[in-house]
Design an enzyme around this catalytic site. Structure first.
Site, PDB file in Angstrom:
ATOM      1  CE  LYS A  49      -3.403  -2.932   0.953  1.00  0.00           C
ATOM      2  NZ  LYS A  49      -2.909  -4.181   0.407  1.00  0.00           N
ATOM      3  N   GLY A  50       0.452   2.275  -0.703  1.00  0.00           N
ATOM      4  CA  GLY A  50       1.205   3.523  -0.715  1.00  0.00           C
ATOM      5  C   GLY A  50       2.086   3.683  -1.934  1.00  0.00           C
ATOM      6  CB  CYS A  51       3.455   1.446  -4.435  1.00  0.00           C
ATOM      7  SG  CYS A  51       4.860   1.000  -3.427  1.00  0.00           S
ATOM      8  CD  GLN A  52       2.978   7.253  -9.786  1.00  0.00           C
ATOM      9  OE1 GLN A  52       3.783   7.856  -9.108  1.00  0.00           O
ATOM     10  NE2 GLN A  52       2.857   7.439 -11.074  1.00  0.00           N
ATOM     11  CB  SER A  53       3.687   1.034  -9.818  1.00  0.00           C
ATOM     12  OG  SER A  53       4.335   2.191 -10.229  1.00  0.00           O
TER      13      SER A  53
END
Length: 139
Positions: A49-53
């Site tokens: 969680k928290g990744c753009q990808s």
């Protein structure tokens, strides 16, 4: 190799490049050698969680060390997680928990990422440390 030795090796490798375009290309190349997570583990539970990808990370305990596999749907992100796996895979949980992360600043990675990618990097590190914490607690 210890975590510190691997970090020093990465710092040396990045210092060979003159500019950030070459470093980005190198990061992308590193992603091509990423120990890939098996398809059955590409689940929401393993999604960072928290990744753009999309980035999936799986840690498994083998003997007294943690072995990480991962994958991403973005080539740069795949390279970033490959760097982290290179540093932390096949290491003891306690060593991962106590590891200094200053090598990221020394190679200039965080400052050359977009804010969302930098947040993703922090999330990747947090997930790796959470695996180490969980495995360390099971001792």
């Amino acid at each position: 190799m210890t975590i510190k030795e691997i970090q020093e090796e990465i710092i040396d490798e990045f210092s060979m490049f003159d500019d950030w375009m070459q470093r980005y290309e190198y990061i992308i190349d590193l992603g091509k050698n990423l120990p890939l997570i098996r398809e059955e583990f590409k689940t929401d539970d393993n999604l960072i969680k928290g990744c753009q990808s999309k980035v999936w990370l799986k840690g498994e305990k083998k003997d007294d060390k943690i072995v990480f596999t991962a994958d991403s749907d973005a080539i740069l992100t795949k390279g970033i997680i490959a760097i982290l796996i290179r540093v932390f895979s096949n290491q003891k949980a306690s060593d991962i928990l106590n590891a200094d992360m200053d090598f990221i600043d020394k190679i200039g990675l965080k400052e050359h990422l977009s804010p969302t990618r930098a947040n993703g990097l922090v999330s990747m590190i947090k997930n790796i440390k959470m695996y180490a914490l969980a495995f360390d607690a099971k001792k």
